[in-house]
Design a protein around this motif. Structure first.
Motif, PDB file in Angstrom:
ATOM      1  N   GLU A  58       0.828  -1.205   0.000  1.00  0.00           N
ATOM      2  CA  GLU A  58       0.000   0.000   0.000  1.00  0.00           C
ATOM      3  C   GLU A  58       0.866   1.261   0.000  1.00  0.00           C
ATOM      4  O   GLU A  58       0.829   2.085   0.920  1.00  0.00           O
ATOM      5  N   PHE A  59       1.628   1.403  -1.081  1.00  0.00           N
ATOM      6  CA  PHE A  59       2.566   2.524  -1.207  1.00  0.00           C
ATOM      7  C   PHE A  59       1.883   3.879  -1.090  1.00  0.00           C
ATOM      8  O   PHE A  59       2.483   4.851  -0.614  1.00  0.00           O
ATOM      9  N   ASP A  60       0.625   3.962  -1.539  1.00  0.00           N
ATOM     10  CA  ASP A  60      -0.070   5.250  -1.546  1.00  0.00           C
ATOM     11  C   ASP A  60      -0.473   5.714  -0.157  1.00  0.00           C
ATOM     12  O   ASP A  60      -0.932   6.857   0.005  1.00  0.00           O
ATOM     13  N   LEU A  61      -0.311   4.880   0.865  1.00  0.00           N
ATOM     14  CA  LEU A  61      -0.521   5.314   2.250  1.00  0.00           C
ATOM     15  C   LEU A  61       0.782   5.814   2.872  1.00  0.00           C
ATOM     16  O   LEU A  61       0.850   6.048   4.080  1.00  0.00           O
ATOM     17  N   LEU A  62       1.795   5.987   2.034  1.00  0.00           N
ATOM     18  CA  LEU A  62       3.062   6.616   2.436  1.00  0.00           C
ATOM     19  C   LEU A  62       3.251   7.874   1.583  1.00  0.00           C
ATOM     20  O   LEU A  62       4.194   7.978   0.784  1.00  0.00           O
ATOM     21  N   PRO A  63       2.363   8.871   1.719  1.00  0.00           N
ATOM     22  CA  PRO A  63       2.384  10.026   0.810  1.00  0.00           C
ATOM     23  C   PRO A  63       3.638  10.876   0.927  1.00  0.00           C
ATOM     24  O   PRO A  63       3.919  11.687   0.034  1.00  0.00           O
ATOM     25  N   TRP A  64       4.396  10.729   1.998  1.00  0.00           N
ATOM     26  CA  TRP A  64       5.631  11.488   2.146  1.00  0.00           C
ATOM     27  C   TRP A  64       6.759  10.931   1.287  1.00  0.00           C
ATOM     28  O   TRP A  64       7.825  11.518   1.194  1.00  0.00           O
ATOM     29  N   LYS A  65       6.522   9.787   0.660  1.00  0.00           N
ATOM     30  CA  LYS A  65       7.486   9.239  -0.295  1.00  0.00           C
ATOM     31  C   LYS A  65       6.944   9.481  -1.705  1.00  0.00           C
ATOM     32  O   LYS A  65       5.837   9.053  -2.035  1.00  0.00           O
ATOM     33  N   SER A  66       7.726  10.160  -2.517  1.00  0.00           N
ATOM     34  CA  SER A  66       7.288  10.541  -3.860  1.00  0.00           C
ATOM     35  C   SER A  66       7.503   9.401  -4.849  1.00  0.00           C
ATOM     36  O   SER A  66       8.202   8.418  -4.559  1.00  0.00           O
ATOM     37  N   VAL A  67       6.920   9.552  -6.021  1.00  0.00           N
ATOM     38  CA  VAL A  67       7.154   8.579  -7.085  1.00  0.00           C
ATOM     39  C   VAL A  67       8.647   8.522  -7.409  1.00  0.00           C
ATOM     40  O   VAL A  67       9.205   7.446  -7.661  1.00  0.00           O
ATOM     41  N   GLU A  68       9.305   9.685  -7.379  1.00  0.00           N
ATOM     42  CA  GLU A  68      10.751   9.713  -7.628  1.00  0.00           C
ATOM     43  C   GLU A  68      11.495   8.894  -6.579  1.00  0.00           C
ATOM     44  O   GLU A  68      12.491   8.224  -6.885  1.00  0.00           O
ATOM     45  N   ASP A  69      11.028   8.940  -5.321  1.00  0.00           N
ATOM     46  CA  ASP A  69      11.643   8.111  -4.274  1.00  0.00           C
ATOM     47  C   ASP A  69      11.508   6.630  -4.604  1.00  0.00           C
ATOM     48  O   ASP A  69      12.480   5.873  -4.521  1.00  0.00           O
ATOM     49  N   TRP A  70      10.295   6.219  -4.970  1.00  0.00           N
ATOM     50  CA  TRP A  70      10.070   4.808  -5.271  1.00  0.00           C
ATOM     51  C   TRP A  70      10.913   4.363  -6.460  1.00  0.00           C
ATOM     52  O   TRP A  70      11.447   3.236  -6.471  1.00  0.00           O
ATOM     53  N   GLU A  71      11.038   5.224  -7.460  1.00  0.00           N
ATOM     54  CA  GLU A  71      11.857   4.872  -8.614  1.00  0.00           C
ATOM     55  C   GLU A  71      13.327   4.741  -8.216  1.00  0.00           C
ATOM     56  O   GLU A  71      14.046   3.857  -8.696  1.00  0.00           O
ATOM     57  N   THR A  72      13.774   5.625  -7.306  1.00  0.00           N
ATOM     58  CA  THR A  72      15.151   5.520  -6.795  1.00  0.00           C
ATOM     59  C   THR A  72      15.342   4.216  -6.040  1.00  0.00           C
ATOM     60  O   THR A  72      16.339   3.503  -6.218  1.00  0.00           O
ATOM     61  N   TYR A  73      14.366   3.886  -5.185  1.00  0.00           N
ATOM     62  CA  TYR A  73      14.464   2.653  -4.403  1.00  0.00           C
ATOM     63  C   TYR A  73      14.489   1.421  -5.312  1.00  0.00           C
ATOM     64  O   TYR A  73      15.203   0.442  -5.046  1.00  0.00           O
ATOM     65  N   ALA A  74      13.705   1.464  -6.378  1.00  0.00           N
ATOM     66  CA  ALA A  74      13.690   0.345  -7.318  1.00  0.00           C
ATOM     67  C   ALA A  74      15.062   0.168  -7.967  1.00  0.00           C
ATOM     68  O   ALA A  74      15.549  -0.966  -8.130  1.00  0.00           O
ATOM     69  N   ARG A  75      15.712   1.269  -8.325  1.00  0.00           N
ATOM     70  CA  ARG A  75      17.055   1.180  -8.917  1.00  0.00           C
ATOM     71  C   ARG A  75      18.054   0.623  -7.914  1.00  0.00           C
ATOM     72  O   ARG A  75      18.942  -0.165  -8.281  1.00  0.00           O
ATOM     73  N   VAL A  76      17.921   1.014  -6.638  1.00  0.00           N
ATOM     74  CA  VAL A  76      18.809   0.480  -5.603  1.00  0.00           C
ATOM     75  C   VAL A  76      18.661  -1.036  -5.513  1.00  0.00           C
ATOM     76  O   VAL A  76      19.653  -1.776  -5.481  1.00  0.00           O
ATOM     77  N   VAL A  77      17.423  -1.507  -5.472  1.00  0.00           N
ATOM     78  CA  VAL A  77      17.176  -2.945  -5.363  1.00  0.00           C
ATOM     79  C   VAL A  77      17.755  -3.676  -6.568  1.00  0.00           C
ATOM     80  O   VAL A  77      18.419  -4.713  -6.428  1.00  0.00           O
ATOM     81  N   MET A  78      17.531  -3.147  -7.757  1.00  0.00           N
ATOM     82  CA  MET A  78      18.009  -3.813  -8.969  1.00  0.00           C
ATOM     83  C   MET A  78      19.537  -3.884  -9.007  1.00  0.00           C
ATOM     84  O   MET A  78      20.122  -4.900  -9.391  1.00  0.00           O
ATOM     85  N   ARG A  79      20.195  -2.807  -8.598  1.00  0.00           N
ATOM     86  CA  ARG A  79      21.663  -2.770  -8.643  1.00  0.00           C
ATOM     87  C   ARG A  79      22.300  -3.707  -7.629  1.00  0.00           C
ATOM     88  O   ARG A  79      23.378  -4.242  -7.861  1.00  0.00           O
TER      89      ARG A  79
END
Length: 355
Positions: free
Chosen positions: A113-134
């Motif tokens: 339920e990512f949308d219940l964490l409104p203090w994290k932006s889409v840009e944050d989630w995209e950054t986190y996804a890149r961290v996980v992939m790397r």
């Protein structure tokens, strides 16, 4: 673990951070970070005892052939883990992936339920996804889960759509639209829960849970089960323990039916050239050679069904009672214009196999 060992389930969603929510308010024995709620947490040091326990459970799941869909972040929190700053989030994600990526049964869910964490932006989630992939040299499956607002699952880092139903009534029926929209596997990771609690997401019947599973599978999707019966001291959704509902054994029956579906099968789309009787119920079939058709009637209960079978093809036909878990083979073979007598009962299916 004992309940899972004796069940049909092959994937479990599991959080790393503890969850504080209704029916789930006790503090855990250990935390991912050093420290505790009373003395505070040291967000620069991890707790090896906790991670060793987590690794043990993931390993045990692997031994049972169960995938561990690891939820990295979620909003149901009183300890401060959901509101760590971005640098701490990244430190934690690197550590989590480094610790767990060598397990072959791990999936990554960036959030429940990512949308219940409104203090994290889409840009944050995209950054986190890149961290996980790397940090993950093995390319484990990756997704992100919603409450109300859907994430844009067209992003290339997302390998499959992990989705919660966004309508009180329409759930797995939407698999058809989601498959067309995203062109990725659709996993309905919350189609609601069998149970009787006060929340609308947690009091559907075993019949309705089973129907949603059949509906979603016939439409080409995958679904997750959950259970919340308030009278039992241990609620599976929060604490594990024993399963008390009526849907798990029916889901096991469905799993066996799905294992018999021929490779290359897909949901049948309504066109002028295929079975005329597929406009109102979903059908899973192998349309290229007309060799297999599986119709599911859900809450409809016809007394009979007529079909115009493909020219030059003969079929063995079975009536499947998805609730009573029975399969009745009809006598003889069928071709051309046919009429199938049915029991005027909900949750029936018809399976046709070319002979």
């Amino acid at each position: 673990m004992a309940s899972l060992k004796n069940s049909c389930f092959n994937k479990v969603r599991m959080c790393i951070f503890p969850k504080f929510y209704t029916y789930n308010t006790e503090d855990p024995e250990d935390y991912a970070f050093a420290g505790n709620e009373t003395d505070g947490f040291d967000f620069t040091h991890f707790n090896p005892k906790f991670w060793a326990k987590l690794e043990k459970r993931i390993s045990q799941l692997d031994e049972l052939g169960i995938q561990a869909d690891v939820i990295l972040l979620h909003p149901y929190d009183k300890w401060g883990f959901s509101k760590m700053d971005k640098e701490t989030d990244i430190l934690y994600l690197k550590y989590a992936v480094d610790r767990l990526s060598h397990y072959k049964n791990v999936w990554w869910s960036l959030a429940n339920e990512f949308d219940l964490l409104p203090w994290k932006s889409v840009e944050d989630w995209e950054t986190y996804a890149r961290v996980v992939m790397r940090r993950d040299p093995y390319g484990h499956l990756r997704s992100i889960h919603n409450c109300v607002k859907l994430y844009d699952h067209t992003h290339p880092w997302i390998t499959h759509v992990s989705i919660q139903r966004i309508d009180v009534y329409k759930t797995s029926e939407a698999v058809t639209d989601w498959r067309k929209q995203y062109q990725k596997p659709i996993v309905v990771d919350e189609c609601a829960y069998e149970g009787n609690i006060n929340f609308g997401w947690g009091n559907i019947t075993g019949e309705e849970m089973t129907r949603r599973f059949w509906e979603g599978c016939i439409r080409g999707g995958y679904l997750s089960h959950g259970e919340v019966y308030v009278q039992h001291k241990q609620i599976w959704w929060a604490h594990g323990g024993k399963l008390h509902g009526t849907s798990p054994e029916r889901i096991a029956f469905l799993k066996k039916v799905m294992e018999d579906v021929p490779d290359g099968s897909a949901p049948l789309e309504l066109t002028d050239g295929n079975h005329e009787a597929n406009w109102d119920v979903p059908c899973l079939c192998k349309e290229d050679d007309h060799s297999y058709y599986l119709y599911y009637f859900g809450f409809f209960r016809p007394a009979f069904r007529t079909y115009e079978l493909p020219e030059g093809c003969s079929y063995e036909i079975e009536l499947i009672d998805t609730w009573d878990m029975t399969i009745k083979k009809l006598p003889g073979t069928y071709s051309g214009s046919i009429k199938i007598e049915m029991p005027e009962k909900q949750y029936m299916a018809i399976r046709m196999r070319r002979v």
